[in-house]
Design a protein around this motif. Structure first.
Motif, PDB file in Angstrom:
ATOM      1  N   LYS A   7       1.285   4.991  18.846  1.00  0.00           N
ATOM      2  CA  LYS A   7       2.604   4.390  18.660  1.00  0.00           C
ATOM      3  C   LYS A   7       2.809   3.944  17.215  1.00  0.00           C
ATOM      4  CE  LYS A   7       5.514   0.548  20.142  1.00  0.00           C
ATOM      5  NZ  LYS A   7       5.574  -0.743  20.841  1.00  0.00           N
ATOM      6  N   THR A   8       1.718   3.514  16.567  1.00  0.00           N
ATOM      7  CA  THR A   8       1.792   3.061  15.181  1.00  0.00           C
ATOM      8  C   THR A   8       1.707   4.248  14.241  1.00  0.00           C
ATOM      9  OG1 THR A   8       0.690   0.996  15.783  1.00  0.00           O
ATOM     10  CG2 THR A   8       0.795   1.538  13.442  1.00  0.00           C
ATOM     11  N   LEU A   9       2.719   4.437  13.421  1.00  0.00           N
ATOM     12  CA  LEU A   9       2.709   5.509  12.427  1.00  0.00           C
ATOM     13  C   LEU A   9       1.975   4.997  11.198  1.00  0.00           C
ATOM     14  CD1 LEU A   9       3.820   8.399  12.080  1.00  0.00           C
ATOM     15  CD2 LEU A   9       5.756   7.395  10.854  1.00  0.00           C
ATOM     16  N   ARG A  10       0.932   5.736  10.806  1.00  0.00           N
ATOM     17  CA  ARG A  10       0.074   5.283   9.707  1.00  0.00           C
ATOM     18  C   ARG A  10       0.456   6.025   8.428  1.00  0.00           C
ATOM     19  NH1 ARG A  10      -5.472   6.554  12.695  1.00  0.00           N
ATOM     20  NH2 ARG A  10      -4.328   8.530  12.745  1.00  0.00           N
ATOM     21  N   TRP A  11       0.877   5.264   7.428  1.00  0.00           N
ATOM     22  CA  TRP A  11       1.434   5.817   6.195  1.00  0.00           C
ATOM     23  C   TRP A  11       0.422   5.819   5.055  1.00  0.00           C
ATOM     24  CZ3 TRP A  11       6.518   7.538   5.404  1.00  0.00           C
ATOM     25  CH2 TRP A  11       7.431   7.292   6.451  1.00  0.00           C
ATOM     26  N   GLY A  12       0.506   6.873   4.242  1.00  0.00           N
ATOM     27  CA  GLY A  12      -0.127   6.899   2.934  1.00  0.00           C
ATOM     28  C   GLY A  12       0.975   6.965   1.890  1.00  0.00           C
ATOM     29  N   ILE A  13       0.751   6.372   0.735  1.00  0.00           N
ATOM     30  CA  ILE A  13       1.748   6.320  -0.331  1.00  0.00           C
ATOM     31  C   ILE A  13       1.213   7.072  -1.539  1.00  0.00           C
ATOM     32  CG2 ILE A  13       3.185   4.835  -1.776  1.00  0.00           C
ATOM     33  CD1 ILE A  13       3.693   4.498   1.240  1.00  0.00           C
ATOM     34  N   ALA A  14       1.917   8.126  -1.954  1.00  0.00           N
ATOM     35  CA  ALA A  14       1.514   8.925  -3.125  1.00  0.00           C
ATOM     36  C   ALA A  14       2.359   8.497  -4.307  1.00  0.00           C
ATOM     37  CB  ALA A  14       1.678  10.417  -2.840  1.00  0.00           C
ATOM     38  N   GLY A  15       1.809   7.591  -5.106  1.00  0.00           N
ATOM     39  CA  GLY A  15       2.518   7.050  -6.256  1.00  0.00           C
ATOM     40  C   GLY A  15       2.439   5.536  -6.228  1.00  0.00           C
ATOM     41  N   SER A  16       2.601   4.930  -7.412  1.00  0.00           N
ATOM     42  CA  SER A  16       2.500   3.465  -7.490  1.00  0.00           C
ATOM     43  C   SER A  16       3.624   2.876  -8.333  1.00  0.00           C
ATOM     44  CB  SER A  16       1.135   3.070  -8.085  1.00  0.00           C
ATOM     45  OG  SER A  16       0.953   3.690  -9.354  1.00  0.00           O
ATOM     46  N   GLY A  17       4.718   3.619  -8.462  1.00  0.00           N
ATOM     47  CA  GLY A  17       5.834   3.168  -9.274  1.00  0.00           C
ATOM     48  C   GLY A  17       6.808   2.280  -8.521  1.00  0.00           C
ATOM     49  N   ARG A  18       8.000   2.108  -9.122  1.00  0.00           N
ATOM     50  CA  ARG A  18       8.970   1.139  -8.607  1.00  0.00           C
ATOM     51  C   ARG A  18       9.521   1.515  -7.236  1.00  0.00           C
ATOM     52  NH1 ARG A  18      13.512   0.135 -12.756  1.00  0.00           N
ATOM     53  NH2 ARG A  18      13.488   2.418 -12.858  1.00  0.00           N
ATOM     54  N   ILE A  19       9.811   2.800  -7.024  1.00  0.00           N
ATOM     55  CA  ILE A  19      10.374   3.195  -5.737  1.00  0.00           C
ATOM     56  C   ILE A  19       9.323   3.089  -4.624  1.00  0.00           C
ATOM     57  CG2 ILE A  19       9.929   5.678  -6.019  1.00  0.00           C
ATOM     58  CD1 ILE A  19      12.988   3.983  -4.299  1.00  0.00           C
ATOM     59  N   CYS A  20       8.062   3.362  -4.966  1.00  0.00           N
ATOM     60  CA  CYS A  20       6.991   3.206  -3.976  1.00  0.00           C
ATOM     61  C   CYS A  20       6.841   1.741  -3.580  1.00  0.00           C
ATOM     62  CB  CYS A  20       5.671   3.748  -4.522  1.00  0.00           C
ATOM     63  SG  CYS A  20       5.652   5.539  -4.746  1.00  0.00           S
TER      64      CYS A  20
END
Length: 339
Positions: A7-20
């Motif tokens: 049920k829990t969607l597990r996210w990865g984030i590619a980038g570390s800028g302002r929009i991220c």
């Protein structure tokens, strides 16, 4: 595509800028048993570490490939620079991740087609992150257009401008800069929604350019087979009123309040709609106006993935490809290319 069992969607984030930053902060407004950010990656490990520490993310990586290989990650949000989008989308899809990629999905129509073809082959969800389409005001706008509450649309106008001529990812050609590629998508997607995915019969545009060779102000006119016109002005040189007006045959009007790309107001001839944005704690500063509304987009991604869908009806493959085709035509008009 088989739905994610958890049920829990597990996210990865590619980038570390302002929009991220804003995307992760917006997700903090959503139920923790529905969304979890488990990892962030950057080309520079120290940036990923700082990002993870500031936003309480368990894991950080100094390479995007490490993120792609993380078995805990279901879906990756790609917020890296434009020129990296195609490569990172392919990398994440190759490692069986679903993908939400910031606009522009790629720099060229042919590359966007390639990505959607590959996502379909892999049975994975892929969506261009036109967050605008997920706002409640746009869902209402879609209803108004379908029921022709102002009759057949004759005219659409919208402007979007701000003073940021020296921001590298906007100003530098090698980073995929230019106001058309970075902001033009918002006016083009609006035309596609209002004119119900009809391709314009003619595309006209003029632009001024910076020293790097990308456009910093562009004026666009689209005309359709029935004579209807869409007219837009986008600029990184000056602030512009970012409202939109949709005019019907009898002069009836729908107005989208500023900023039209992330609106909280919609006015029709018979009613005014006001919408609340998700509340963000002030200790987590946001960089972009109304960007807590990125939560609407994250929720749409979860809804689609849990339902086993490979695209969203709010911003589908066809939507992205039509926008890319029109933007390619505008690029030819103003003689802008990224080869």
């Amino acid at each position: 595509m088989s739905p994610v069992p958890n049920k829990t969607l597990r996210w990865g984030i590619a980038g570390s800028g302002r929009i991220c930053n804003d995307f992760v902060v917006a997700m903090m407004t959503l139920p923790k048993d529905e969304h979890e950010v488990v990892a962030v990656a950057s080309r520079h490990e120290f940036k990923a570490q700082e990002f993870a520490s500031r936003l309480s993310i368990r894991k950080f990586y100094g390479s995007y490939e490490a993120l792609a290989k993380d078995p805990e990650v279901d879906v990756v949000y790609i917020g890296a620079i434009n020129t990296e989008h195609k490569k990172l989308c392919l990398m994440m899809l190759q490692h069986d991740k679903h993908v939400l990629c910031e606009k522009p999905l790629t720099l060229r129509l042919a590359e966007s087609k390639e990505l959607f073809d590959y996502a379909r082959k892999k049975g994975k969800f892929l969506m261009e992150a036109i967050w605008t389409r997920c706002f409640p005001a746009y869902k209402q706008l879609r209803e108004e257009i379908l029921k022709q509450s102002i009759g057949p649309v004759q005219l659409l106008t919208a402007n979007f401008g701000f003073h940021a001529p020296n921001v590298p990812n906007l100003a530098e050609r090698d980073l995929g800069g230019g106001i058309l590629l970075n902001v033009g998508c918002y006016v083009v997607q609006l035309a596609n929604l209002v004119f119900q995915d009809r391709k314009p019969a003619t595309v006209k545009a003029v632009a001024t350019f910076n020293e790097s060779g990308v456009d910093h102000t562009t004026a666009i006119t689209l005309q359709y087979d029935d004579g209807a016109i869409a007219q837009f002005l986008v600029s990184m040189l000056t602030d512009l009123e970012s409202t939109a007006r949709i005019v019907g045959k009898e002069g009836l009007v729908i107005e989208i309040g500023a900023p039209f790309l992330a609106p909280t107001q919609l006015k029709t001839p018979s009613e005014e709609f006001h919408y609340k944005l998700p509340f963000v704690d002030e200790k987590f500063p946001l960089n972009f106006i109304n960007s807590s509304g990125l939560a609407f987009e994250a929720d749409e991604v979860r809804r689609c993935i849990l339902a086993g869908k490979t695209e969203s009806p709010l911003m589908s493959e066809a939507d992205s490809l039509l926008s890319a085709e029109i933007i390619d035509a505008i690029c030819k008009e103003i003689r802008l290319n990224y080869d």
